[in-house]
Write a protein that holds these residues in place. Structure first.
Motif, PDB file in Angstrom:
ATOM      1  N   ASP A  58       2.796  11.009   0.818  1.00 57.36           N
ATOM      2  CA  ASP A  58       3.549  10.303   1.849  1.00 57.36           C
ATOM      3  C   ASP A  58       2.587   9.545   2.758  1.00 57.36           C
ATOM      4  N   GLY A  59       3.099   8.518   3.445  1.00 62.84           N
ATOM      5  CA  GLY A  59       2.269   7.794   4.400  1.00 62.84           C
ATOM      6  C   GLY A  59       1.888   6.404   3.943  1.00 62.84           C
ATOM      7  N   ASP A  60       2.859   5.616   3.547  1.00 60.25           N
ATOM      8  CA  ASP A  60       2.619   4.218   3.136  1.00 60.25           C
ATOM      9  C   ASP A  60       1.666   4.102   1.947  1.00 60.25           C
ATOM     10  N   ARG A  61       1.713   5.078   1.059  1.00 58.41           N
ATOM     11  CA  ARG A  61       0.840   5.049  -0.119  1.00 58.41           C
ATOM     12  C   ARG A  61       1.611   4.712  -1.389  1.00 58.41           C
ATOM     13  N   LEU A  62       2.923   4.769  -1.327  1.00 61.16           N
ATOM     14  CA  LEU A  62       3.747   4.480  -2.495  1.00 61.16           C
ATOM     15  C   LEU A  62       3.913   2.979  -2.670  1.00 61.16           C
ATOM     16  N   GLU A  63       3.927   2.518  -3.906  1.00 62.76           N
ATOM     17  CA  GLU A  63       4.167   1.095  -4.167  1.00 62.76           C
ATOM     18  C   GLU A  63       5.607   0.745  -3.818  1.00 62.76           C
ATOM     19  N   ARG A  64       5.774  -0.378  -3.137  1.00 61.88           N
ATOM     20  CA  ARG A  64       7.101  -0.785  -2.680  1.00 61.88           C
ATOM     21  C   ARG A  64       8.081  -0.892  -3.842  1.00 61.88           C
TER      22      ARG A  64
END
Length: 268
Positions: A57-63
């Motif tokens: 978690d924390g803006d690490r996943l590809e949109r």
């Protein structure tokens, strides 16, 4: 409900008078389980989604992965879907707008957009621009603006209530539909937030928090549980795996849903 326009109108209405109670889902199966349990809407948990797709978690996943999952959930359930899109999967306001347009096209009726950034929070005016871009991109979407000053322990504890209220006012000016203040469940603070915010207030509950009815009486219009469901599910998976590998037995799996129950969810 088949029209996304109808589902979005319904989702707005579910906040009045509330409480809208949301057991957060993280994949299609959990969304179907939540819907079958009686939820009037399905909310995703960004952490649960990220974990299920192989990212922290924390803006690490590809949109694109997040958008694709939202599309799968929105197609599978009949109730409105609101997507936790972290801080918008974008470095700037324009990229946040791109994310929001994609999420709406995927079938979402609402989004959470947080102001958390790193170990602190974004500048309020910068976040205002990001929220305004989201609103311009999706005029009808329910935008739940998340304020992380309590969750991330920003500033002096004595100042956090006013800081949250000031940010809420700024975010509502940008076009937010509701305000989400995780990290607060004590009823006195919930009441002060609800009284000071001219929009539906979302609080994050879980083990140890007051019951839904108590939070609602204090003014919470929306109550979600974040990672509670995936954390519990993964705890059971861990327990079953450890028992199997250490003892060679299967007792921890006895309370699992049956194959037939789960399979039937996808045949409706």
């Amino acid at each position: 409900m088949t029209s996304n326009t109808e589902r979005t109108k319904l989702f707005h209405a579910l906040h009045q008078p509330g409480p809208l109670t949301l057991p957060n889902a993280w994949d299609v199966a959990s969304a179907l389980i939540v819907e079958a349990a009686g939820a009037t809407a399905v909310a995703t948990t960004s952490a649960g989604v990220a974990w299920s797709l192989g990212a922290p978690d924390g803006d690490r996943l590809e949109r694109d992965l997040a958008v694709e999952l939202v599309a799968r959930i929105a197609k599978a359930v009949k109730v409105p879907v609101t997507a936790d899109i972290e801080s918008g999967f974008g470095e700037n306001a324009g990229e946040v707008a791109e994310t929001v347009r994609a999420i709406v096209a995927a079938g979402a009726s609402g989004v959470n957009i947080e102001d958390g950034h790193g170990s602190s929070v974004r500048d309020a005016q910068e976040q205002k621009e990001r929220l305004a871009a989201a609103r311009e991109a999706a005029p009808d979407l329910f935008i739940n603006a998340r304020i992380d000053v309590y969750l991330r322990g920003v500033g002096d504890p004595a100042d956090r209530l006013q800081l949250a209220l000031d940010r809420a006012k700024t975010y509502l000016e940008a076009g937010a539909s509701g305000i989400f203040v995780p990290g607060v469940t004590d009823l006195a603070t919930v009441r002060e937030l609800a009284n000071g915010i001219d929009a539906p207030l979302n609080v994050l509950a879980g083990p140890g928090a007051p019951a839904v009815g108590e939070l609602a009486s204090a003014g919470a219009a929306r109550i979600s549980v974040g990672t509670a469901l995936p954390s519990a599910a993964y705890a059971v998976a861990q327990k079953v795996a450890v028992e199997l590998l250490s003892k060679g037995t299967y007792g921890s799996a006895e309370e699992g849903l049956s194959y037939g129950e789960l399979n039937a969810l996808f045949n409706q």
